[in-house]
Design a protein around this motif. Structure first.
Motif, PDB file in Angstrom:
ATOM      1  N   ARG A 131      53.841  35.897  41.665  1.00 43.51           N
ATOM      2  CA  ARG A 131      53.256  37.037  40.941  1.00 43.51           C
ATOM      3  C   ARG A 131      51.757  37.127  41.146  1.00 43.51           C
ATOM      4  O   ARG A 131      51.191  38.224  41.147  1.00 43.51           O
ATOM      5  N   ARG A 132      51.107  36.025  41.304  1.00 49.78           N
ATOM      6  CA  ARG A 132      49.644  36.031  41.412  1.00 49.78           C
ATOM      7  C   ARG A 132      49.137  36.948  42.526  1.00 49.78           C
ATOM      8  O   ARG A 132      48.365  37.856  42.258  1.00 49.78           O
ATOM      9  N   PRO A 133      49.564  36.764  43.770  1.00 55.41           N
ATOM     10  CA  PRO A 133      49.038  37.642  44.823  1.00 55.41           C
ATOM     11  C   PRO A 133      49.495  39.096  44.677  1.00 55.41           C
ATOM     12  O   PRO A 133      48.831  40.006  45.163  1.00 55.41           O
ATOM     13  N   LEU A 134      50.599  39.333  43.995  1.00 54.03           N
ATOM     14  CA  LEU A 134      51.068  40.707  43.801  1.00 54.03           C
ATOM     15  C   LEU A 134      50.113  41.522  42.933  1.00 54.03           C
ATOM     16  O   LEU A 134      50.112  42.744  43.000  1.00 54.03           O
ATOM     17  N   GLY A 135      49.302  40.870  42.131  1.00 46.02           N
ATOM     18  CA  GLY A 135      48.353  41.576  41.285  1.00 46.02           C
ATOM     19  C   GLY A 135      47.118  42.064  42.019  1.00 46.02           C
ATOM     20  O   GLY A 135      46.428  42.959  41.541  1.00 46.02           O
ATOM     21  N   LEU A 136      46.844  41.507  43.172  1.00 44.26           N
ATOM     22  CA  LEU A 136      45.615  41.869  43.887  1.00 44.26           C
ATOM     23  C   LEU A 136      45.636  43.291  44.433  1.00 44.26           C
ATOM     24  O   LEU A 136      44.625  43.987  44.379  1.00 44.26           O
ATOM     25  N   GLY A 137      46.760  43.739  44.941  1.00 41.14           N
ATOM     26  CA  GLY A 137      46.848  45.097  45.484  1.00 41.14           C
ATOM     27  C   GLY A 137      46.541  46.146  44.423  1.00 41.14           C
ATOM     28  O   GLY A 137      45.660  47.006  44.627  1.00 41.14           O
TER      29      GLY A 137
END
Length: 54
Positions: A11-17
């Motif tokens: 989930r962490r990298p999915l929040g960057l976009g």
């Protein structure tokens, strides 16, 4: 219907976009509601969750 489970690590990298998109639109938002800190705070929160420095 199958339940989809996404780990916290995924989930962490999915929040960057989304944070990047909101950040690009922030100047437009600020022209209409300059005293509303919520979008900037949300961006800061997701970047903190991901472990990315502001």
């Amino acid at each position: 219907m199958d339940k989809v489970t996404i780990s916290e690590a995924d989930r962490r990298p999915l929040g960057l976009g989304p944070a990047d998109c909101v950040e690009r639109a922030l100047p437009l938002f600020n022209t209409k509601a300059p005293s509303d800190p919520r979008p900037r705070e949300a961006i800061e929160d997701i970047r903190a969750f991901v472990g990315e420095a502001p």
